[in-house]
Design a protein around this motif. Structure first.
Motif, PDB file in Angstrom:
ATOM      1  N   SER B  23       0.824  -1.197   0.000  1.00 28.16           N
ATOM      2  CA  SER B  23       0.000   0.000   0.000  1.00 28.16           C
ATOM      3  C   SER B  23       0.869   1.262   0.000  1.00 28.16           C
ATOM      4  N   LEU B  24       1.915   1.257   0.825  1.00 29.91           N
ATOM      5  CA  LEU B  24       2.814   2.407   0.883  1.00 29.91           C
ATOM      6  C   LEU B  24       3.512   2.611  -0.464  1.00 29.91           C
ATOM      7  N   LEU B  25       3.991   1.534  -1.071  1.00 26.54           N
ATOM      8  CA  LEU B  25       4.682   1.657  -2.361  1.00 26.54           C
ATOM      9  C   LEU B  25       3.746   2.209  -3.432  1.00 26.54           C
ATOM     10  N   SER B  26       2.456   1.854  -3.350  1.00 24.74           N
ATOM     11  CA  SER B  26       1.514   2.353  -4.353  1.00 24.74           C
ATOM     12  C   SER B  26       1.322   3.867  -4.208  1.00 24.74           C
ATOM     13  N   GLU B  27       1.530   4.380  -2.994  1.00 26.41           N
ATOM     14  CA  GLU B  27       1.441   5.837  -2.795  1.00 26.41           C
ATOM     15  C   GLU B  27       2.730   6.526  -3.214  1.00 26.41           C
ATOM     16  N   TYR B  29       5.157   5.272  -5.448  1.00 22.80           N
ATOM     17  CA  TYR B  29       5.544   5.064  -6.845  1.00 22.80           C
ATOM     18  C   TYR B  29       4.296   5.084  -7.734  1.00 22.80           C
ATOM     19  N   THR B  30       3.761   6.289  -7.943  1.00 20.10           N
ATOM     20  CA  THR B  30       2.489   6.386  -8.661  1.00 20.10           C
ATOM     21  C   THR B  30       2.643   6.064 -10.152  1.00 20.10           C
ATOM     22  N   ASP B 166       6.719  -6.746 -16.618  1.00 23.37           N
ATOM     23  CA  ASP B 166       7.857  -6.974 -15.724  1.00 23.37           C
ATOM     24  C   ASP B 166       8.226  -5.762 -14.886  1.00 23.37           C
ATOM     25  N   LYS B 167       7.929  -4.572 -15.396  1.00 23.33           N
ATOM     26  CA  LYS B 167       8.355  -3.388 -14.629  1.00 23.33           C
ATOM     27  C   LYS B 167       7.451  -3.093 -13.426  1.00 23.33           C
ATOM     28  N   SER B 168       6.394  -3.854 -13.261  1.00 25.79           N
ATOM     29  CA  SER B 168       5.569  -3.697 -12.056  1.00 25.79           C
ATOM     30  C   SER B 168       6.375  -4.125 -10.823  1.00 25.79           C
ATOM     31  N   ILE B 169       5.962  -3.598  -9.672  1.00 26.58           N
ATOM     32  CA  ILE B 169       6.545  -4.100  -8.421  1.00 26.58           C
ATOM     33  C   ILE B 169       5.569  -5.146  -7.880  1.00 26.58           C
ATOM     34  N   ILE B 170       6.044  -6.398  -7.827  1.00 28.62           N
ATOM     35  CA  ILE B 170       5.163  -7.498  -7.438  1.00 28.62           C
ATOM     36  C   ILE B 170       5.589  -8.025  -6.073  1.00 28.62           C
ATOM     37  N   LEU B 171       4.654  -8.094  -5.132  1.00 27.59           N
ATOM     38  CA  LEU B 171       4.952  -8.626  -3.797  1.00 27.59           C
ATOM     39  C   LEU B 171       4.178  -9.929  -3.603  1.00 27.59           C
ATOM     40  N   TYR B 172       4.899 -10.987  -3.241  1.00 25.35           N
ATOM     41  CA  TYR B 172       4.252 -12.273  -2.959  1.00 25.35           C
ATOM     42  C   TYR B 172       4.133 -12.460  -1.449  1.00 25.35           C
ATOM     43  N   ASP B 173       2.922 -12.536  -0.933  1.00 24.64           N
ATOM     44  CA  ASP B 173       2.717 -12.905   0.474  1.00 24.64           C
ATOM     45  C   ASP B 173       2.714 -14.437   0.504  1.00 24.64           C
ATOM     46  N   SER B 174       3.778 -15.034   1.063  1.00 23.87           N
ATOM     47  CA  SER B 174       3.988 -16.485   0.940  1.00 23.87           C
ATOM     48  C   SER B 174       3.396 -17.260   2.112  1.00 23.87           C
ATOM     49  N   PRO B 175       3.218 -18.577   1.946  1.00 22.12           N
ATOM     50  CA  PRO B 175       2.768 -19.402   3.078  1.00 22.12           C
ATOM     51  C   PRO B 175       3.894 -19.595   4.096  1.00 22.12           C
ATOM     52  N   PRO B 176       3.574 -19.982   5.340  1.00 24.07           N
ATOM     53  CA  PRO B 176       4.636 -20.233   6.318  1.00 24.07           C
ATOM     54  C   PRO B 176       5.321 -21.572   6.058  1.00 24.07           C
ATOM     55  N   GLY B 177       6.428 -21.794   6.761  1.00 21.00           N
ATOM     56  CA  GLY B 177       7.098 -23.088   6.681  1.00 21.00           C
ATOM     57  C   GLY B 177       8.314 -23.079   5.785  1.00 21.00           C
ATOM     58  N   THR B 178       8.776 -24.293   5.442  1.00 18.84           N
ATOM     59  CA  THR B 178       9.974 -24.421   4.602  1.00 18.84           C
ATOM     60  C   THR B 178       9.772 -25.497   3.547  1.00 18.84           C
ATOM     61  N   SER B 179       8.555 -26.025   3.418  1.00 18.59           N
ATOM     62  CA  SER B 179       8.381 -27.144   2.493  1.00 18.59           C
ATOM     63  C   SER B 179       7.821 -26.678   1.154  1.00 18.59           C
ATOM     64  N   GLU B 273       5.965   3.651   9.063  1.00 13.72           N
ATOM     65  CA  GLU B 273       6.130   4.120   7.688  1.00 13.72           C
ATOM     66  C   GLU B 273       7.622   4.285   7.357  1.00 13.72           C
ATOM     67  N   ASN B 274       8.365   4.912   8.277  1.00 10.40           N
ATOM     68  CA  ASN B 274       9.801   5.099   8.053  1.00 10.40           C
ATOM     69  C   ASN B 274      10.536   3.774   7.918  1.00 10.40           C
ATOM     70  N   GLU B 275      10.171   2.813   8.767  1.00 11.59           N
ATOM     71  CA  GLU B 275      10.819   1.496   8.690  1.00 11.59           C
ATOM     72  C   GLU B 275      10.529   0.821   7.357  1.00 11.59           C
ATOM     73  N   LEU B 276       9.284   0.941   6.884  1.00  9.06           N
ATOM     74  CA  LEU B 276       8.918   0.307   5.616  1.00  9.06           C
ATOM     75  C   LEU B 276       9.732   0.906   4.464  1.00  9.06           C
ATOM     76  N   ILE B 277       9.894   2.242   4.503  1.00  5.26           N
ATOM     77  CA  ILE B 277      10.704   2.903   3.460  1.00  5.26           C
ATOM     78  C   ILE B 277      12.136   2.371   3.522  1.00  5.26           C
TER      79      ILE B 277
END
Lengths: 292, 290
Positions: B23-27, B29-30, B166-179, B273-277
């Motif tokens: 959400s922050l990146l969308s604000e 990097y318009t 490809d030039k989009s910024i894509i974020l994957y919210d992944s499942p937990p674990g290591t398998s 917000e500062n930490e996310l940046i």
């Protein structure tokens, strides 16, 4: 003898902390099983001695004999898992992607592909500082968690509980609703769902109860961090009433959970205010009574 | 740019970081499309934090063999080639256990009489929605009772690849674990953010996640969530092993309360917000210097 499984849907709701507390309250009368083989943490609180260790093999993995390979590329063309690629002019298996179906080995005209046993993890049986037995496992990096290792952990716990005549097997389950969870809960006597009053905790809990209903298992619920959001606590309670599930404990948001983990203790051994301890003792009594 | 957000342990803040960062990146990097993809298909939660308008909904299928008895000669080849025990053969009947099938096609393609054609079986849904002009959200959701998350994760990623440049910024919210579900979610991303808690459980599972990333040869960094609650062992471990800490999200009851209501945290707490940046700047610089 009863198998009690603790699951949550969402991770981080306090499943392992609460399971470990039950392990203390049950003491010598239980075998403890950690079925969260993907990220097993309970051993950090129970000081196990790792007395017994066993390699766990599950399924197969393809291996190409380069001396025999005629580089026809047929293996690559049939593989649905993108597990075969050409590296330095050699057809090579990507062990993380290979699912072990063996299709490549079957159609290789030069018989250059062998299916070898796949070492997927380790199983441990330990005596703990609580004078009971812990069965847990570690899945290898990137291994498939098909539920087979979970089933193996449960089987070993069941065998030990029978041999040593224990009344309870207390099982720490995995997050999610997929195969490891299904393997943890099928056929168990009682499922405890530990949730938290957050939009995601509630959302995931509903999916888990739907799964439990599908398997027609008996269940109850614990709300952890209950003072974080009263509105959602109400929604959870309404849901439980509608689905005829008993709420057996409400625990407050308390950093004593983290403090205990750091000291390698369980929360019932470390609760100065005794409130959480008292709730968990009532919870344990509830479990003993449902079995009568 | 594709960034996966993962963790060994569940409940360490993957979804919190994913939705707030996206959400922050969308604000910020318009001029770019920001695409948040919820790949935790067993328990997808990102949607609960976003006001979305649904653009598209699809049912997702995977192919499994379906027995057609017309020409079957009961030779037993299908059962013989299946490494997953997903086929049972009785004298006059071939039975497929759908849940055990890995969709490898071996039985179907090696059947001498083409009696096991591959047919689609429903496994879940995929939804695409728009949050703001340049912010898109994609969610894969597994049907309850379905055991395998991997095929749905893979199809969700393919959908993103086909629909966003490809030039989009894509974020994957992944499942937990290591398998396997995590591997499927993380592979082919440019960078992985591993989020953990500064506790013995967090550290133990972080080590497993790091080993997984190293086996996959992924570039990664660590974010410490609930910083201040536990001890310093995670930081010590990272500095000893030269693993960069990208940023820290503080331990505050207010954050837990905002999260519980499904609210975005950086809107209310400027420190976050500062930490996310900082986390994003550190990620970019690690990617540039790889």
């Amino acid at each position: 003898m009863k198998e009690i499984v603790i699951i949550s849907g969402k991770g981080g709701t306090g499943k392992t902390s609460i399971t470990a507390a039950l392990a203390v309250l049950a003491g010598k009368n239980a075998v403890i099983a950690d079925c969260d083989v993907d990220a097993a943490d309970m051993h950090l609180l129970l000081s196990p001695d790792f007395a017994y260790k066993e390699d766990f093999y599950s399924g197969k993995i393809a291996l190409i004999n380069q001396a025999k390979c005629i580089e026809c590329g047929k293996c690559n063309s049939v593989c649905r898992f993108n597990a075969i690629s050409v590296i330095n002019n050699n057809y090579t298996i990507n062990e993380i992607n290979c699912e072990g179906c063996g299709y490549c080995a079957k159609i290789c005209p030069a018989n250059a592909i062998e299916m070898k046993d796949n070492l997927t993890g380790k199983l441990y049986i330990s005596n703990t500082r609580l004078d009971n037995t812990l069965v847990h496992a570690e899945l290898n990096v990137g291994a498939e968690n098909s539920g087979k290792l979970v089933t193996k952990v449960r089987k070993e716990a069941l065998r030990i509980a029978k041999e040593t005549k224990k009344d309870y097997i207390i099982i720490d389950g995995t997050p999610g609703i997929g195969c490891p969870v299904i393997a943890s809960i099928t056929g168990a006597n009682y499922i405890i769902v530990v949730t938290e009053p957050s939009v995601s905790g509630f959302h995931d809990m509903k999916r888990v109860f739907e799964l439990i209903e599908r398997f027609k298992l008996k269940s109850a619920c614990v709300i952890n961090k209950a003072d974080i959001n009263q509105d959602i606590v109400c929604e959870i309670k309404n849901f439980l009433v509608l689905h005829n599930v008993q709420l057996i404990a409400e625990l407050p948001y308390d950093e004593v959970f983290v403090k205990s983990i750091i000291e390698g203790k369980t929360v019932v051994e470390n609760d100065e205010k005794c409130k959480i301890k008292a709730s968990l003792e009532t919870f344990w009594e509830f479990i003993q009574n449902i079995n009568k | 740019m594709k960034i996966a957000i993962a963790s060994g342990k569940g409940g360490t803040g993957k979804t919190t970081l994913s939705v707030n960062l996206a959400s922050l990146l969308s604000e910020l990097y318009t001029d770019k499309n920001i695409v948040l993809v919820d790949l935790d298909v067993e328990e997808p939660n990102s949607a609960l934090f976003l006001q979305q308008s649904i653009l598209k909904e699809e049912i997702k299928y995977r192919n499994i063999p379906k027995w057609d008895e017309t020409n079957c000669i009961h030779c037993g080849k299908c059962k013989e080639v299946c490494n997953f025990n997903a086929i049972a053969q009785l004298p006059k009947l071939v039975f497929i256990f759908n849940e055990l099938c890995h969709s490898c096609y071996a039985c179907s393609e090696l059947c001498p009489t083409q009696s096991l054609p591959m047919k689609p079986m429903r496994m879940g849904t995929l939804q695409m929605s728009v949050i703001s002009e340049n912010f898109y959200f994609i969610e894969g959701k597994l049907d309850i009772g379905q055991e395998s998350a991997v095929p749905l994760i893979s199809q969700t990623k393919k959908f993103v690849k086909d629909n966003f440049p490809d030039k989009s910024i894509i974020l994957y919210d992944s499942p937990p674990g290591t398998s396997c579900p995590v591997i499927e979610a993380v592979k082919d991303s440019d960078f992985v953010i591993l989020i953990t808690e500064p506790t013995p459980f967090g550290l133990h599972d972080l080590k497993l996640a790091i080993a997984t990333m190293q086996a996959m040869k992924q570039i990664f960094g660590v974010v410490i969530n609930r910083a201040g609650i536990g001890n310093n062992e995670v930081e010590k471990y990272c500095s000893e092993n030269k693993i960069q800490i990208l940023g820290k999200i503080p331990n505050m009851r207010e954050i837990a309360e905002l999260y519980s209501k499904g609210k975005l945290i950086y809107h209310e707490i400027s420190q976050v917000e500062n930490e996310l940046i900082q986390i994003f700047e550190n990620t970019k610089s690690l990617l540039e210097h790889r």
